[in-house]
Design a protein around this motif. Structure first.
Motif: not given
Ligand SMILES: [Zn+2]
Length: 266
Positions: A63, A65, A67-68, A137, A156
């Protein structure tokens, strides 16, 4: 700090970030010539050497976000490999991420990049992979499924077994539907972007679903007895946690209750 681990055909890079005494973990994985997520830009110094030396032909983001996807702009610029994300994530990536302060501190900035639309299936070097749209999420969230090996990369979907709070952008009802959908597939090993690799991952995911079902039941019965959303939150989740404060309540028990509270009562 980073740890590299090998589990059969999966290579895992586990990263730890700490701020205000709170530590969070995030992982990136390499399997079958596929890089699953890129790691956050706050870990650029440690991750970029891996991104340069690891052998992969494609990048799949679970996805959008930060952090990914934080180092996806670096990959786009420096490596000649396609980067895929679910179609609902494409537009979100073409703009620089607007992040609250604490997320910038933990994960760093995420610049704009131009990913390709993830098809429903793709071939790796040895295996065929199927992608399961699994929102809740985030709207663009996918799980990666490998039938031959019984592997499920769940992004997640799991993270925590018994969450006592949720992010403002999450919806636990939608998440439950996605967990049910993923549980229809035949797998045992579950690979979580934050918690790591679990041999009995199916059971773990089922337990999370049961827990959310239980919370849902409690919210509904308190609502039937006339309690407001605020009262239900105070009753079920009286304690505040460090991440609630640190996130300025972008992460809060009230969003978990809100997911199950019926707003259409007159
Ligand atoms: Zn996430």
């Amino acid at each position: 700090m980073m740890k590299i681990k090998q589990h059969d055909e999966i290579i895992q890079a586990e990263m730890k970030v700490t701020f205000a005494k709170q530590s969070l973990f995030v992982n990136l994985y390499l399997i079958d010539g596929i890089l699953v997520d890129t790691g956050p830009s706050s870990k650029a110094n440690e991750v970029i050497p891996l991104l340069k030396s690891w052998d992969y032909d494609q990048v799949i983001l679970t996805h959008h976000h930060e952090d990914h996807s934080g180092l996806a702009p670096w990959i786009e610029k420096n490596m000649d490999v396609p980067i895929f994300i679910h179609q609902q994530g494409v537009d979100l990536c073409t703009k620089r991420a607007k992040l609250p302060f604490y997320r910038k501190v933990f994960w760093g900035d995420r610049k704009a990049f131009n990913p390709d639309i993830l098809p429903e299936r793709l071939n790796g070097r040895k295996y065929e992979w199927e992608f399961i749209h699994s929102p809740g999420h985030s709207p663009d969230h996918v799980a990666l499924y490998n039938q031959q090996n019984g592997l499920m990369f769940g992004g997640d979907l799991y993270v925590l077994g018994k969450p006592k709070s949720l992010f403002a952008f999450e919806d636990a009802s939608i998440l439950m539907g996605s967990i049910q959908k993923v549980l229809q597939y035949d797998f045992e090993t579950y690979i979580c972007s934050h918690a790591g690799i679990f041999k009995d991952g199916r059971k773990m995911l089922q337990r999370k679903l049961d827990y959310l079902e239980e919370v849902k039941g409690k919210v509904e019965s308190l609502q039937q007895r006339g309690c407001s959303q605020r009262e239900i939150t105070k009753t079920l989740f009286p304690k505040k946690h460090a991440l609630n404060y640190l996130s300025m309540f972008e992460n809060s028990p009230s969003y978990l209750v809100k997911s199950f509270f019926q707003h259409n009562h007159v």
